[in-house]
Design an enzyme around this catalytic site. Structure first.
Site, PDB file in Angstrom:
ATOM      1  N   TRP A 102      34.631  45.246  39.062  1.00 56.45           N
ATOM      2  CA  TRP A 102      34.084  43.998  39.390  1.00 56.45           C
ATOM      3  C   TRP A 102      32.796  44.370  39.819  1.00 56.45           C
ATOM      4  O   TRP A 102      31.745  43.736  39.501  1.00 56.45           O
ATOM      5  CB  TRP A 102      34.917  43.244  40.176  1.00 56.45           C
ATOM      6  CG  TRP A 102      36.222  42.614  39.421  1.00 56.45           C
ATOM      7  CD1 TRP A 102      37.435  43.023  39.734  1.00 56.45           C
ATOM      8  CD2 TRP A 102      36.050  41.679  38.588  1.00 56.45           C
ATOM      9  NE1 TRP A 102      38.009  42.420  38.948  1.00 56.45           N
ATOM     10  CE2 TRP A 102      37.611  41.456  38.359  1.00 56.45           C
ATOM     11  CE3 TRP A 102      35.003  40.839  37.994  1.00 56.45           C
ATOM     12  CZ2 TRP A 102      37.702  40.589  37.239  1.00 56.45           C
ATOM     13  CZ3 TRP A 102      35.468  40.033  37.147  1.00 56.45           C
ATOM     14  CH2 TRP A 102      36.901  39.891  36.640  1.00 56.45           C
ATOM     15  N   ASP A 171      31.570  40.828  47.740  1.00 57.71           N
ATOM     16  CA  ASP A 171      32.641  40.071  46.812  1.00 57.71           C
ATOM     17  C   ASP A 171      34.041  40.490  47.370  1.00 57.71           C
ATOM     18  O   ASP A 171      34.495  41.611  47.103  1.00 57.71           O
ATOM     19  CB  ASP A 171      32.381  40.649  45.401  1.00 57.71           C
ATOM     20  CG  ASP A 171      33.378  39.911  44.238  1.00 57.71           C
ATOM     21  OD1 ASP A 171      34.285  39.219  44.846  1.00 57.71           O
ATOM     22  OD2 ASP A 171      33.501  40.391  43.426  1.00 57.71           O
ATOM     23  N   LYS A 195      42.802  33.889  43.873  1.00 59.31           N
ATOM     24  CA  LYS A 195      43.610  35.289  44.195  1.00 59.31           C
ATOM     25  C   LYS A 195      44.461  34.750  45.320  1.00 59.31           C
ATOM     26  O   LYS A 195      45.699  35.036  45.535  1.00 59.31           O
ATOM     27  CB  LYS A 195      43.027  36.382  44.106  1.00 59.31           C
ATOM     28  CG  LYS A 195      42.849  37.078  42.667  1.00 59.31           C
ATOM     29  CD  LYS A 195      41.195  37.419  42.416  1.00 59.31           C
ATOM     30  CE  LYS A 195      41.214  37.725  40.796  1.00 59.31           C
ATOM     31  NZ  LYS A 195      39.986  37.874  40.451  1.00 59.31           N
TER      32      LYS A 195
HETATM   33  C1  PLP Z   1      38.658  38.128  39.738  1.00 57.42           C
HETATM   34  C2  PLP Z   1      37.435  38.706  40.115  1.00 57.42           C
HETATM   35  C3  PLP Z   1      36.277  38.109  40.018  1.00 57.42           C
HETATM   36  C4  PLP Z   1      36.018  37.341  39.006  1.00 57.42           C
HETATM   37  O1  PLP Z   1      36.225  36.241  39.396  1.00 57.42           O
HETATM   38  P1  PLP Z   1      36.140  34.604  38.543  1.00 57.42           P
HETATM   39  O2  PLP Z   1      36.763  33.496  39.536  1.00 57.42           O
HETATM   40  O3  PLP Z   1      37.039  34.703  37.440  1.00 57.42           O
HETATM   41  O4  PLP Z   1      34.709  34.712  38.014  1.00 57.42           O
HETATM   42  C5  PLP Z   1      35.164  38.896  40.489  1.00 57.42           C
HETATM   43  N1  PLP Z   1      35.324  39.985  41.427  1.00 57.42           N
HETATM   44  C6  PLP Z   1      36.719  40.360  41.838  1.00 57.42           C
HETATM   45  C7  PLP Z   1      36.803  41.295  42.944  1.00 57.42           C
HETATM   46  C8  PLP Z   1      37.722  39.730  41.237  1.00 57.42           C
HETATM   47  O5  PLP Z   1      38.939  40.088  41.504  1.00 57.42           O
END
Ligand code: PLP
Length: 360
Positions: A102, A171, A195
């Site tokens: 990511w 993030d 998540k």
């Molecule tokens: C799932 C995830 C993303 C991507 O998220 P989207 O909502 O699908 O764009 C980005 N960063 C992390 C750490 C993730 O687990």
């Protein structure tokens, strides 16, 4: 009704009581005669939900007044662009930590927009470790330090935060709202909802006043944090369904003891799984360095790929699914987000124990 223990990485399991409430209200929202997803986003029914979602998030995090909450579309992935578009206009540099799949995507997008210094690069270590907090040093002129608090695929998670004098931009998609954090260090936090918070189609951005003030004024409307903040995330139609469900999840979290409660649950769940690897060290192997093992995405290997396949198939028969590691790394992975009950981790740990005895 037979619900499995769903260890999928995202979209992922949600609290049963929340799903049942949605089921109850989806056709006729609280006697209105229509569904909330058929209602105007400026009408009274949705307005209450929108405000309650923001208030619930503020309460859960203990968010001070100088932070804004934005509810956006485009997932965490759009934030990989919005962060540098807003904060690196005019070629200003930022520091990024390259810690896994990511972070790599965040770095790639930021490089197309501004100047990026990598202050940590985990490529050679195959992203199986993180730097210690004290080892992270920022570079001259950097306007922020970007972290990925939890790498969902690699299974590494920051357990201590770098002490730097620039705002952290983070993030938090895969460990959002799973533990207490020192808010004052963070200038901007973003997370895709699917998540730890709610359904896909929603990203949350939390941005501090002073960081917002430095954002670009030259962006088109949807890309501008300033416009979303000024309009309370109602510049355009917000993703009403995922915000509604997220509001219910926030009520559930606040009603059950908030962050101290989810943090303890995350520790208990992950301890059960790592503990089983320690119990059978010749059978299960965790590739991740001990100081940064994730409490959300637990990854492990078995002695062979055939045994891994068998493990995943038999676990599925026993009512536990989503345990296949990401296709890029293989192995097994259990995603144990906020809504995973302790019983799910207990069932998986018991299954691991039995499987190792039989095949070890
Ligand atoms: C799932 C995830 C993303 C991507 O998220 P989207 O909502 O699908 O764009 C980005 N960063 C992390 C750490 C993730 O687990």
């Amino acid at each position: 009704m037979a619900r499995i223990f769903n260890f999928a990485a995202g979209p992922s399991t949600l609290p049963l009581t929340v799903l049942e409430k949605v089921q109850q209200e989806i056709v006729d929202y609280q006697g209105a005669g229509f569904s909330l997803i058929e209602a105007s986003h400026r009408g009274p029914h949705y307005s209450e939900v929108h405000a309650a979602a923001t208030a619930g998030l503020r309460k859960l995090l203990g968010l001070p007044e100088n932070y804004h909450v934005l509810w956006l579309q485009g997932g965490a992935t759009l934030q990989f662009s919005m962060v540098p578009l807003n904060l690196l206009a005019g070629g200003k540099p930022a520091d990024y930590t390259l810690t896994g799949t990511w972070a790599k995507k965040a770095v790639a997008d930021a490089k197309k927009i501004g100047k990026v210094n990598l202050v940590f690069d985990g490529t050679e270590a195959k992203f199986m470790t993180l730097p210690r907090a004290r080892e992270v040093k920022t570079s001259p002129g950097a306007v922020f330090l970007h972290l990925t608090s939890n790498e969902t695929i690699g299974g590494v998670q920051w357990q201590e935060w770098p002490a730097v004098d620039v705002p952290l931009v983070c993030d938090m998609s895969s460990d959002f709202l799973s533990r207490r954090i020192p808010l004052e260090k963070f200038g901007l936090i973003y997370a895709g909802a699917q998540k730890n918070l709610g359904p896909a189609g929603l990203a949350v951005v939390i941005i501090r006043d002073d960081v917002l003030a430095r954002c670009s004024d030259d962006l088109t409307a949807y890309l501008s944090y300033k416009i979303h903040a000024a309009e309370d995330s109602l510049y355009n139609t917000p993703p009403v369904f995922p915000i509604w469900v997220s509001r219910l999840v926030l009520d559930y979290l606040n009603g059950n003891g908030g962050l101290p409660w989810v943090e303890k649950l995350a520790e208990d769940r992950s301890r059960l799984l790592y503990g089983m690897m320690d119990k059978h060290p010749d059978f299960y192997r965790c590739p991740v360095a001990a100081h940064c093992r994730s409490k959300m995405n637990v990854v492990w290997r078995l002695p062979s790929e055939d045994l891994e396949k068998q493990f995943i198939a038999e676990a599925k028969k026993a009512g536990m699914d989503g345990l296949k590691g990401h296709r890029s790394v293989g192995g097994c992975r259990a995603s144990i987000y906020n809504a995973m009950p302790l019983e799910g981790a207990q069932a998986l740990a018991g299954f691991m124990d039995e499987f190792a005895r039989k095949h070890g």
